[in-house]
Design a protein around this motif. Structure first.
Motif, PDB file in Angstrom:
ATOM      1  N   LEU A 130       0.851  -1.183   0.000  1.00  0.00           N
ATOM      2  CA  LEU A 130       0.000   0.000   0.000  1.00  0.00           C
ATOM      3  C   LEU A 130       0.894   1.242   0.000  1.00  0.00           C
ATOM      4  CD1 LEU A 130      -3.169   0.551   2.140  1.00  0.00           C
ATOM      5  CD2 LEU A 130      -1.521   2.388   1.849  1.00  0.00           C
ATOM      6  N   PHE A 131       0.726   2.068  -1.008  1.00  0.00           N
ATOM      7  CA  PHE A 131       1.461   3.331  -1.106  1.00  0.00           C
ATOM      8  C   PHE A 131       0.592   4.473  -0.592  1.00  0.00           C
ATOM      9  CE2 PHE A 131       3.526   0.721  -4.318  1.00  0.00           C
ATOM     10  CZ  PHE A 131       4.870   1.072  -4.202  1.00  0.00           C
ATOM     11  N   THR A 132       1.248   5.511  -0.081  1.00  0.00           N
ATOM     12  CA  THR A 132       0.545   6.731   0.280  1.00  0.00           C
ATOM     13  C   THR A 132       1.466   7.927   0.081  1.00  0.00           C
ATOM     14  OG1 THR A 132      -0.801   7.822   1.988  1.00  0.00           O
ATOM     15  CG2 THR A 132       1.167   6.675   2.738  1.00  0.00           C
ATOM     16  N   GLY A 133       0.864   9.102  -0.020  1.00  0.00           N
ATOM     17  CA  GLY A 133       1.621  10.328  -0.231  1.00  0.00           C
ATOM     18  C   GLY A 133       0.877  11.237  -1.192  1.00  0.00           C
TER      19      GLY A 133
ATOM     20  N   THR B 137       1.328  17.397  -3.299  1.00  0.00           N
ATOM     21  CA  THR B 137       2.082  17.940  -4.425  1.00  0.00           C
ATOM     22  C   THR B 137       2.605  16.771  -5.237  1.00  0.00           C
ATOM     23  OG1 THR B 137       4.239  17.933  -3.309  1.00  0.00           O
ATOM     24  CG2 THR B 137       2.838  19.894  -2.999  1.00  0.00           C
ATOM     25  N   ALA B 138       3.035  17.056  -6.464  1.00  0.00           N
ATOM     26  CA  ALA B 138       3.603  15.997  -7.306  1.00  0.00           C
ATOM     27  C   ALA B 138       4.847  15.394  -6.675  1.00  0.00           C
ATOM     28  CB  ALA B 138       3.922  16.555  -8.691  1.00  0.00           C
ATOM     29  N   GLY B 139       5.585  16.225  -5.919  1.00  0.00           N
ATOM     30  CA  GLY B 139       6.791  15.727  -5.266  1.00  0.00           C
ATOM     31  C   GLY B 139       6.535  14.619  -4.269  1.00  0.00           C
ATOM     32  N   HIS B 140       5.312  14.574  -3.713  1.00  0.00           N
ATOM     33  CA  HIS B 140       4.954  13.520  -2.770  1.00  0.00           C
ATOM     34  C   HIS B 140       4.353  12.312  -3.472  1.00  0.00           C
ATOM     35  CE1 HIS B 140       4.814  16.804   0.473  1.00  0.00           C
ATOM     36  NE2 HIS B 140       5.831  16.018   0.732  1.00  0.00           N
ATOM     37  N   VAL B 141       4.431  12.285  -4.791  1.00  0.00           N
ATOM     38  CA  VAL B 141       3.867  11.169  -5.554  1.00  0.00           C
ATOM     39  C   VAL B 141       4.899  10.540  -6.487  1.00  0.00           C
ATOM     40  CG1 VAL B 141       1.947  10.462  -7.057  1.00  0.00           C
ATOM     41  CG2 VAL B 141       1.664  12.424  -5.550  1.00  0.00           C
ATOM     42  N   ILE B 142       5.849  11.335  -6.976  1.00  0.00           N
ATOM     43  CA  ILE B 142       6.740  10.896  -8.054  1.00  0.00           C
ATOM     44  C   ILE B 142       7.530   9.638  -7.692  1.00  0.00           C
ATOM     45  CG2 ILE B 142       8.857  11.552  -9.265  1.00  0.00           C
ATOM     46  CD1 ILE B 142       7.634  14.348  -9.601  1.00  0.00           C
TER      47      ILE B 142
ATOM     48  N   ILE C 158       9.109   5.004   5.384  1.00  0.00           N
ATOM     49  CA  ILE C 158       8.933   6.402   4.981  1.00  0.00           C
ATOM     50  C   ILE C 158      10.094   6.818   4.083  1.00  0.00           C
ATOM     51  CG2 ILE C 158       9.050   8.795   5.821  1.00  0.00           C
ATOM     52  CD1 ILE C 158       7.521   7.925   8.273  1.00  0.00           C
ATOM     53  N   HIS C 159       9.807   7.623   3.077  1.00  0.00           N
ATOM     54  CA  HIS C 159      10.857   8.199   2.238  1.00  0.00           C
ATOM     55  C   HIS C 159      10.839   9.709   2.390  1.00  0.00           C
ATOM     56  CE1 HIS C 159      12.854   9.646  -1.441  1.00  0.00           C
ATOM     57  NE2 HIS C 159      13.523   8.515  -1.390  1.00  0.00           N
ATOM     58  N   GLU C 160      11.999  10.287   2.710  1.00  0.00           N
ATOM     59  CA  GLU C 160      12.135  11.739   2.849  1.00  0.00           C
ATOM     60  C   GLU C 160      13.033  12.270   1.736  1.00  0.00           C
ATOM     61  OE1 GLU C 160      11.777  15.250   3.234  1.00  0.00           O
ATOM     62  OE2 GLU C 160      10.774  14.310   4.948  1.00  0.00           O
ATOM     63  N   SER C 161      12.466  13.098   0.870  1.00  0.00           N
ATOM     64  CA  SER C 161      13.224  13.615  -0.268  1.00  0.00           C
ATOM     65  C   SER C 161      14.061  14.835   0.078  1.00  0.00           C
ATOM     66  CB  SER C 161      12.274  13.982  -1.416  1.00  0.00           C
ATOM     67  OG  SER C 161      11.714  12.835  -1.997  1.00  0.00           O
ATOM     68  N   ASP C 162      13.564  15.684   0.974  1.00  0.00           N
ATOM     69  CA  ASP C 162      14.224  16.957   1.226  1.00  0.00           C
ATOM     70  C   ASP C 162      15.410  16.830   2.177  1.00  0.00           C
ATOM     71  OD1 ASP C 162      12.666  18.741  -0.389  1.00  0.00           O
ATOM     72  OD2 ASP C 162      11.020  18.467   1.035  1.00  0.00           O
ATOM     73  N   TYR C 163      16.197  17.896   2.199  1.00  0.00           N
ATOM     74  CA  TYR C 163      17.399  17.954   3.034  1.00  0.00           C
ATOM     75  C   TYR C 163      17.034  17.815   4.503  1.00  0.00           C
ATOM     76  CZ  TYR C 163      22.121  19.645   4.263  1.00  0.00           C
ATOM     77  OH  TYR C 163      23.403  19.763   4.729  1.00  0.00           O
ATOM     78  N   THR C 164      15.938  18.467   4.910  1.00  0.00           N
ATOM     79  CA  THR C 164      15.429  18.328   6.277  1.00  0.00           C
ATOM     80  C   THR C 164      14.013  17.770   6.222  1.00  0.00           C
ATOM     81  OG1 THR C 164      14.596  20.609   6.293  1.00  0.00           O
ATOM     82  CG2 THR C 164      16.820  20.229   7.163  1.00  0.00           C
ATOM     83  N   PRO C 165      13.611  16.935   7.172  1.00  0.00           N
ATOM     84  CA  PRO C 165      12.292  16.298   7.124  1.00  0.00           C
ATOM     85  C   PRO C 165      11.159  17.306   7.186  1.00  0.00           C
ATOM     86  CG  PRO C 165      13.719  15.203   8.719  1.00  0.00           C
ATOM     87  CD  PRO C 165      14.417  16.466   8.314  1.00  0.00           C
ATOM     88  N   GLY C 166      10.101  17.041   6.404  1.00  0.00           N
ATOM     89  CA  GLY C 166       8.905  17.861   6.459  1.00  0.00           C
ATOM     90  C   GLY C 166       8.082  17.538   7.692  1.00  0.00           C
TER      91      GLY C 166
ATOM     92  N   VAL D 108       3.129  -4.508   3.567  1.00  0.00           N
ATOM     93  CA  VAL D 108       3.974  -3.380   3.918  1.00  0.00           C
ATOM     94  C   VAL D 108       3.331  -2.107   3.385  1.00  0.00           C
ATOM     95  CG1 VAL D 108       5.390  -3.570   1.823  1.00  0.00           C
ATOM     96  CG2 VAL D 108       6.371  -2.525   3.892  1.00  0.00           C
ATOM     97  N   ILE D 109       3.637  -0.977   4.022  1.00  0.00           N
ATOM     98  CA  ILE D 109       3.148   0.328   3.584  1.00  0.00           C
ATOM     99  C   ILE D 109       4.351   1.209   3.270  1.00  0.00           C
ATOM    100  CG2 ILE D 109       1.955   2.443   4.318  1.00  0.00           C
ATOM    101  CD1 ILE D 109       0.142   0.599   6.035  1.00  0.00           C
ATOM    102  N   PHE D 110       4.286   1.925   2.152  1.00  0.00           N
ATOM    103  CA  PHE D 110       5.353   2.849   1.775  1.00  0.00           C
ATOM    104  C   PHE D 110       4.780   4.251   1.688  1.00  0.00           C
ATOM    105  CE2 PHE D 110       8.002   5.258  -1.169  1.00  0.00           C
ATOM    106  CZ  PHE D 110       9.269   5.028  -0.648  1.00  0.00           C
ATOM    107  N   SER D 111       5.356   5.163   2.465  1.00  0.00           N
ATOM    108  CA  SER D 111       4.835   6.528   2.538  1.00  0.00           C
ATOM    109  C   SER D 111       5.835   7.528   1.982  1.00  0.00           C
ATOM    110  CB  SER D 111       4.527   6.901   3.994  1.00  0.00           C
ATOM    111  OG  SER D 111       4.241   8.287   4.104  1.00  0.00           O
ATOM    112  N   LYS D 112       5.335   8.383   1.079  1.00  0.00           N
ATOM    113  CA  LYS D 112       6.167   9.431   0.499  1.00  0.00           C
ATOM    114  C   LYS D 112       5.939  10.778   1.178  1.00  0.00           C
ATOM    115  CE  LYS D 112       9.242  11.025  -1.883  1.00  0.00           C
ATOM    116  NZ  LYS D 112       9.287  12.076  -0.861  1.00  0.00           N
ATOM    117  N   GLY D 113       5.048  10.859   2.133  1.00  0.00           N
ATOM    118  CA  GLY D 113       4.865  12.102   2.860  1.00  0.00           C
ATOM    119  C   GLY D 113       3.678  12.918   2.386  1.00  0.00           C
ATOM    120  N   GLY D 114       3.581  14.144   2.886  1.00  0.00           N
ATOM    121  CA  GLY D 114       2.382  14.941   2.683  1.00  0.00           C
ATOM    122  C   GLY D 114       1.380  14.585   3.760  1.00  0.00           C
ATOM    123  N   PHE D 115       0.452  15.504   4.046  1.00  0.00           N
ATOM    124  CA  PHE D 115      -0.421  15.298   5.205  1.00  0.00           C
ATOM    125  C   PHE D 115      -1.407  14.148   5.037  1.00  0.00           C
ATOM    126  CE2 PHE D 115       1.402  18.541   7.598  1.00  0.00           C
ATOM    127  CZ  PHE D 115       0.899  18.421   8.886  1.00  0.00           C
TER     128      PHE D 115
END
Length: 356
Positions: free
Chosen positions: A7-10, A13-18, A122-130, A97-104
């Motif tokens: 199960l994916f989530t996120g 914005t497009a950045g939380h889906v790509i 969880i996957h965090e793309s940015d330099y600092t966590p959102g 398993v669940i994979f989360s890309k972030g976003g509320f």
């Protein structure tokens, strides 16, 4: 033998889906069943619902607002409702398993994963966590970082550096198809302008106000955001699009330089494709400053030049683009020293090893 299910989530914005879009085809090839939890009206719904073999589920979600609003009082109840909805979905679909890309939208899903003891990554793309990922990290088994420097902000026992996950199809673009799609001749260098999935009014205005001058040097492909087209500026050598998805790989192949916001997923794609970039990060008045830090990191590594949003004018834009053109070969040499090809498989292996 029962097929495994992920199960994916996120979203938001497009950045939380790509990154999810890059991973989904890999798990489909491996024979996994795919579910996706997103919001009712977010961009993730538009991007995911068109995928074959993926079941989309919409849940209630809160929203991060950087201003006072009575809606902020409602958000805890929306998250609670979303958590209950996520629990029902997880019980019915029984993911391994669940994979989360972030976003509320991911917050209620991650809470539900902990309540139902389903392992989550969880996957965090940015330099600092959102903020959404900060809230969700206690409910996860693993937290994956795109920037190696991000590890200092994450729990040591959960964190792992994986690098940037790049969609495979982006490497198969064809320059001729990109030029044909945009209606350009390719007689001058092609400048791609992107303001994030929602577009940027400030970047759009700077490009259009300086269009006559810029077209002396470049042909321009302008992805300006939904509802932000300006047909009155249409002219030879300048092509506007609200949003591009399937043809993006060909547009990237036709691109010589890019002017962009500094969302992590986008800039790592430009890096992987060796496209010199001028970044205009989203300012503190409209964000937590993550793009500023992303852009600074890329500038320090000589992958990009940076122009602060509050300094963006038609004049400074033209000057910075001239500098980009001059230093482009140096940037490309720096970019050749990176290799993102192993990151996707690394993430897949971690998810597989985390699944129950």
């Amino acid at each position: 033998m029962k097929r495994k299910r992920i199960l994916f989530t996120g979203g938001g914005t497009a950045g939380h889906v790509i990154v999810n879009l890059a991973l989904i085809p890999v798990f489909q090839e491996k024979g996994w069943e795919i579910d996706y939890i997103g919001s009712k009206n977010g961009i993730e719904k538009d991007l995911v619902q068109q995928l074959e073999g993926v079941t989309y589920h919409a849940v209630s979600t809160g929203k991060l607002r950087r201003y006072m609003s009575k809606e902020n009082l409602k958000d805890p109840f929306k998250v609670l409702k979303g958590t209950m909805q996520s629990c029902n979905i997880i019980r019915k679909r029984k993911p391994s398993v669940i994979f989360s890309k972030g976003g509320f939208v991911s917050v209620p899903v991650m809470i539900a994963s902990k309540l139902l003891r389903v392992p989550a990554v969880i996957h965090e793309s940015d330099y600092t966590p959102g903020l959404a990922n900060k809230i969700a990290i206690p409910f996860s088994r693993k937290v994956l970082a795109t920037f190696e420097e991000t590890l200092r902000y994450l729990p040591e026992k959960k964190a792992e550096y994986v690098g940037a996950v790049i969609r495979k199809e982006l490497f198969s673009g064809e320059k001729a198809k990109g030029l044909a799609f945009a209606g350009l001749e390719g007689k001058r260098p092609v400048l791609l302008v992107m303001g994030g999935s929602g577009g940027s009014e400030k970047i759009n205005s700077a490009i259009r106000e300086g269009l006559d001058r810029l077209l002396e040097t470049y042909e321009i492909i302008h992805i300006c955001g939904k509802g932000k087209m300006a047909p009155e500026f249409d002219c030879p050598g300048y092509r506007q699009f609200e949003y591009v998805q399937d043809e993006l790989k060909d547009i990237f192949a036709a691109t010589d330089y890019v002017l962009s916001r500094a969302g992590s997923n986008a800039i790592f794609e430009f890096l992987a494709l060796r496209i010199p970039m001028l970044l205009v990060p989203l300012g503190l008045n409209a964000s937590r400053g993550d793009q500023i830090v992303n852009a600074k990191s890329f500038a320090e590594k000589r992958y990009a030049r940076v122009l602060d949003e509050d300094q963006l004018t038609t004049e400074t834009l033209a000057e910075e683009l001239e500098q980009l053109k001059e230093y482009g070969p140096i940037m490309v040499d720096q970019m050749r020293q990176t290799n993102a090809s192993d990151s996707l498989q690394k993430v897949v292996s971690i998810i597989e090893n985390t699944s129950k």
